[in-house]
Motif scaffolding. Structure first.
Motif, mmCIF file in Angstrom:
data_model
loop_
_atom_site.group_PDB
_atom_site.id
_atom_site.type_symbol
_atom_site.label_atom_id
_atom_site.label_comp_id
_atom_site.label_asym_id
_atom_site.label_seq_id
_atom_site.Cartn_x
_atom_site.Cartn_y
_atom_site.Cartn_z
ATOM 1 N N THR A 75 0.836 -1.203 0.000
ATOM 2 C CA THR A 75 0.000 0.000 0.000
ATOM 3 C C THR A 75 0.872 1.254 0.000
ATOM 4 N N GLU A 76 1.931 1.247 0.797
ATOM 5 C CA GLU A 76 2.845 2.394 0.825
ATOM 6 C C GLU A 76 3.537 2.574 -0.525
ATOM 7 N N ILE A 77 3.914 1.481 -1.152
ATOM 8 C CA ILE A 77 4.554 1.565 -2.466
ATOM 9 C C ILE A 77 3.593 2.171 -3.477
ATOM 10 N N ALA A 78 2.336 1.739 -3.431
ATOM 11 C CA ALA A 78 1.327 2.306 -4.346
ATOM 12 C C ALA A 78 1.239 3.819 -4.157
ATOM 13 N N SER A 116 -3.556 5.967 -7.452
ATOM 14 C CA SER A 116 -4.700 6.440 -6.684
ATOM 15 C C SER A 116 -5.240 5.381 -5.728
ATOM 16 N N ALA A 117 -4.952 4.116 -6.009
ATOM 17 C CA ALA A 117 -5.416 3.033 -5.147
ATOM 18 C C ALA A 117 -4.458 1.842 -5.269
ATOM 19 N N PRO A 118 -4.334 1.054 -4.204
ATOM 20 C CA PRO A 118 -3.468 -0.131 -4.282
ATOM 21 C C PRO A 118 -3.885 -1.089 -5.395
ATOM 22 N N SER A 119 -5.178 -1.179 -5.674
ATOM 23 C CA SER A 119 -5.626 -2.073 -6.745
ATOM 24 C C SER A 119 -5.101 -1.611 -8.104
ATOM 25 N N ASN A 120 -5.035 -0.296 -8.312
ATOM 26 C CA ASN A 120 -4.470 0.230 -9.566
ATOM 27 C C ASN A 120 -2.991 -0.128 -9.674
ATOM 28 N N PHE A 121 -2.278 -0.041 -8.558
ATOM 29 C CA PHE A 121 -0.869 -0.416 -8.542
ATOM 30 C C PHE A 121 -0.715 -1.897 -8.872
ATOM 31 N N SER A 122 -1.530 -2.751 -8.250
ATOM 32 C CA SER A 122 -1.437 -4.194 -8.505
ATOM 33 C C SER A 122 -1.715 -4.526 -9.961
ATOM 34 N N THR A 155 0.718 -6.024 -15.238
ATOM 35 C CA THR A 155 0.955 -5.733 -16.648
ATOM 36 C C THR A 155 2.447 -5.620 -16.938
ATOM 37 N N GLN A 156 3.189 -4.989 -16.037
ATOM 38 C CA GLN A 156 4.620 -4.763 -16.244
ATOM 39 C C GLN A 156 5.463 -6.014 -16.014
ATOM 40 N N PHE A 157 5.130 -6.780 -14.953
ATOM 41 C CA PHE A 157 6.002 -7.867 -14.520
ATOM 42 C C PHE A 157 5.415 -9.265 -14.691
ATOM 43 N N GLY A 158 4.152 -9.355 -15.082
ATOM 44 C CA GLY A 158 3.542 -10.658 -15.308
ATOM 45 C C GLY A 158 3.083 -11.370 -14.054
ATOM 46 N N CYS A 159 3.111 -10.711 -12.916
ATOM 47 C CA CYS A 159 2.625 -11.287 -11.665
ATOM 48 C C CYS A 159 2.226 -10.148 -10.739
ATOM 49 N N THR A 160 1.540 -10.484 -9.672
ATOM 50 C CA THR A 160 1.144 -9.444 -8.714
ATOM 51 C C THR A 160 2.339 -9.098 -7.820
ATOM 52 N N PRO A 161 2.294 -7.944 -7.160
ATOM 53 C CA PRO A 161 3.377 -7.607 -6.228
ATOM 54 C C PRO A 161 3.512 -8.646 -5.111
ATOM 55 N N SER A 162 2.398 -9.194 -4.654
ATOM 56 C CA SER A 162 2.450 -10.220 -3.598
ATOM 57 C C SER A 162 3.162 -11.470 -4.090
#
Length: 153
Positions: free
Chosen positions: A114-117, A123-129, A134-141
């Motif tokens: 959340t802090e990274i987002a 605007s929201a952690p979901s947008n970051f995820s 899209t960029q890395f092919g996996c979720t941040p988690s």
């Protein structure tokens, strides 16, 4: 004072002539080296300087082409022209900077997702995820749970 036109410190001229009794002459070359590191390189391209500004402005939530142009004291179209000369756009510079920062921050584990987002001005952690997938092919988690030292998922 906050919210004033002037941001700085005021000294009496006589105070500036006083020797610093706490100074260490052996640290002078080291201090000079640090201060020279803050100066933009004379051969730094506009692209490099825009990247640096984007990296500095992202965590403030004020990263925009207008803010970058203000920092250069030029019109935003001038920034667009210089970036176009390098084959870049402001959006591409912003995205590549986010990619670099996201990879380091998610790997570093110092910040929550959340802090990274927030630091990357989403605007929201979901947008970051969604962007991260899209960029890395996996979720941040998923990125964080992979065994250390292994390749990207």
């Amino acid at each position: 004072m906050f919210d004033h036109d002037f941001s700085g410190m005021v000294f009496a001229a006589t105070d500036l002539n006083e020797p610093n009794r706490m100074s260490d002459p052996l640290l002078r070359p080291y201090a000079q080296q640090i201060l020279e590191g803050f100066e933009p390189s004379k051969d730094a391209s506009v692209l490099d300087r825009v990247r640096e500004l984007v990296e500095l402005l992202l965590p403030t939530g004020r990263c925009s082409i207008e803010q970058v142009a203000r920092s250069f004291d030029v019109d935003r179209r001038t920034i667009h022209r210089h970036l176009a000369d390098c084959g870049e756009t402001f959006s591409s510079v912003l995205n590549s900077t986010r990619v670099d920062l996201a990879e380091r921050m998610v790997d570093g584990r110092r910040y929550s997702l959340t802090e990274i987002a927030e630091l990357l001005s989403f605007s929201a952690p979901s947008n970051f995820s969604r962007w991260f997938r899209t960029q890395f092919g996996c979720t941040p988690s998923q990125w964080r749970t992979r065994p250390q030292g292994t390749a990207r998922p």
